[in-house]
Structures are given as structure tokens and as C-alpha cells.
Design a protein around this motif. Structure first.
Motif, mmCIF file in Angstrom:
data_model
loop_
_atom_site.group_PDB
_atom_site.id
_atom_site.type_symbol
_atom_site.label_atom_id
_atom_site.label_comp_id
_atom_site.label_asym_id
_atom_site.label_seq_id
_atom_site.Cartn_x
_atom_site.Cartn_y
_atom_site.Cartn_z
ATOM 1 N N LEU A 43 1.313 -5.777 3.204
ATOM 2 C CA LEU A 43 1.106 -5.232 1.852
ATOM 3 C C LEU A 43 -0.089 -5.766 1.219
ATOM 4 O O LEU A 43 -0.315 -7.024 1.124
ATOM 5 C CB LEU A 43 2.340 -5.303 1.183
ATOM 6 N N LYS A 44 -0.552 -4.973 0.109
ATOM 7 C CA LYS A 44 -2.018 -5.430 -0.427
ATOM 8 C C LYS A 44 -1.397 -6.076 -1.846
ATOM 9 O O LYS A 44 -2.231 -6.471 -2.660
ATOM 10 C CB LYS A 44 -2.942 -4.387 -0.604
ATOM 11 N N ARG A 45 -0.200 -5.845 -1.946
ATOM 12 C CA ARG A 45 0.281 -6.577 -3.460
ATOM 13 C C ARG A 45 1.536 -7.015 -3.015
ATOM 14 O O ARG A 45 2.286 -6.749 -2.297
ATOM 15 C CB ARG A 45 0.437 -5.216 -4.295
ATOM 16 N N GLU A 46 1.728 -8.152 -3.979
ATOM 17 C CA GLU A 46 2.753 -9.008 -3.748
ATOM 18 C C GLU A 46 4.286 -8.119 -3.967
ATOM 19 O O GLU A 46 4.450 -7.425 -5.120
ATOM 20 C CB GLU A 46 2.703 -10.097 -4.659
ATOM 21 N N PRO A 109 4.785 2.391 -4.057
ATOM 22 C CA PRO A 109 3.664 1.397 -4.182
ATOM 23 C C PRO A 109 3.770 0.447 -2.729
ATOM 24 O O PRO A 109 2.576 -0.153 -2.428
ATOM 25 C CB PRO A 109 3.249 0.720 -5.211
ATOM 26 N N TYR A 110 5.060 0.087 -2.294
ATOM 27 C CA TYR A 110 5.296 -1.088 -1.326
ATOM 28 C C TYR A 110 5.781 -0.210 -0.064
ATOM 29 O O TYR A 110 6.218 -1.056 0.696
ATOM 30 C CB TYR A 110 6.502 -1.767 -1.839
ATOM 31 N N LYS A 115 -0.908 2.965 1.046
ATOM 32 C CA LYS A 115 -1.447 3.824 0.349
ATOM 33 C C LYS A 115 -0.998 5.415 0.696
ATOM 34 O O LYS A 115 -0.375 6.211 0.022
ATOM 35 C CB LYS A 115 -2.822 3.765 -0.296
#
Length: 212
Positions: A43-46, A109-110, A115
Motif C-alpha cells: 500500500l502507498k498510504r499508511e 483507498p486501501y 488505485k
């Protein structure tokens, strides 16, 4: 027992089995979703795992409520003999759908697959409540046949999770694709497949008299 009643009984059994399995898997067998979260390593976000899990619990619970309440409301006998229950249960279904798409919006978003998969979930989060709202509008205008058609389209999306995992398994085990790729294909494929299934059911119903 008529063929319609037999098919409905089989559908109720299938729904009950799937709901029992979903509740067992997510609340008893793997309440920390370790297996599924294992596919989210890139994942690009935490990801706040604790928050995600709490949202997921609500998501699963109300998805099961929507699946059960929708299934119960389909027989014409429920509408004619127990109209008050049918109406209240219909709003239970609509509220459950709203909660499911709101929680899905948080998790999109996760999404496994990044995406591209998240966009597919957001598309679903627009289509499902729109179809449910269309069903409500039609019944308030006393257009029962159109109400049933929109409810069939809406209810089809109760099987999104099941169809995603079936298509993901086919893509990964059958064609050797990476899980994230297979999952993304599964999300898009399930939207197309469920929309097509709903239209096939509606066309099949049009070939016989529909109770008004």
C-alpha cells in the motif's frame, strides 16, 4: 411446491449459508483479517489497522443484514399479506446498503490492487445506492413492477464479495496472475457480472406475468 417457491427456498438456504460463513470467517476464524491484510503489503498510504478492522466489522455486519433483509422481502406474499413488515424491512435494507457503501468508501483507498481497485469500489459505491434509491422512488409512485426490477438490480450487489473472491480465485489459481492483479480484475468483473445477472433475471421475469 411451485418452481418459483422451490427456487426461492434454495436462494434463502444459499443466502443463510453465505451469511453464516461470512460471520464465522470475519468474527471467529480470522477476526484480525490476517490473511486478507497480508495482501496489502504494498500500500502507498499508511493503514491504521485497528480503525480499518473496526470499519470492516461494521461493513460485514450490515452487508449480512442487507443480504438477509433483501432476500426476505422478495416473495409477493410478503408484500401482500404483510405490507407493513415489507415496508419497514425495505428501509432496513436501504439503510444497511447505505452503511455498507459508506464503510466501503473508507476502505476503498486501501483496496488490494491499489488505485485501480479503489476506483472500482467507488464506482460500486455510487451504483448500489443509486439503484436502491431508484427502487424506493418507484414504489413511492406505486410502480410495483419497476420497483421490483430496481430491487433485483440493487440486491444483486449483495453478492459483490462472493463474486469478487470467485473471480479472484479464477484469475490467480486458474491463470496464475498475482493476487493484487487478480483481485482488481475480480472487482471490475463482479460489477459487470452482477449487472448482467440482474438484467437476465429481469428479462426472464418479463416472459411471465408479473403480479401488480
Amino acid at each position: 411446491m411451485s418452481n418459483a417457491k422451490r427456487l426461492y427456498s434454495l436462494m434463502l438456504i444459499a443466502v443463510a449459508v453465505f451469511v453464516a460463513y461470512a460471520l464465522y470467517k470475519n468474527f471467529v476464524h480470522d477476526p484480525q483479517a490476517a490473511e486478507f491484510l497480508g495482501h496489502k503489503s504494498n500500500l502507498k498510504r499508511e493503514l491504521n489497522v485497528s480503525m480499518w478492522l473496526n470499519v470492516m466489522y461494521v461493513h460485514v455486519a450490515f452487508a449480512c443484514v442487507a443480504m438477509l433483509s433483501g432476500a426476505v422481502n422478495f416473495p409477493s406474499s410478503i408484500r401482500t399479506k404483510y405490507s407493513r413488515f415489507h415496508r419497514i424491512n425495505g428501509y432496513v435494507y436501504a439503510i444497511s446498503v447505505l452503511i455498507v457503501v459508506l464503510t466501503s468508501g473508507y476502505m476503498a483507498p486501501y483496496a488490494t490492487g491499489g488505485k485501480a481497485a479503489g476506483m472500482a469500489f467507488n464506482l460500486l459505491n455510487l451504483l448500489w445506492p443509486a439503484m436502491t434509491l431508484a427502487a424506493i422512488v418507484q414504489i413511492r409512485k406505486k410502480r410495483i413492477a419497476k420497483h421490483r426490477k430496481w430491487m433485483i438490480r440493487s440486491y444483486a450487489f449483495c453478492f459483490t464479495n462472493l463474486s469478487i473472491h470467485l473471480l479472484t480465485t479464477l484469475a490467480t489459481a486458474g491463470f496464475g496472475l498475482a493476487y493484487a492483479t487478480g483481485y482488481t480484475i475480480g472487482v471490475y468483473g463482479s460489477i459487470v457480472m452482477l449487472l448482467a445477472a440482474a438484467e437476465l433475471i429481469n428479462r426472464a421475469r418479463n416472459r411471465r406475468p408479473t403480479p401488480s
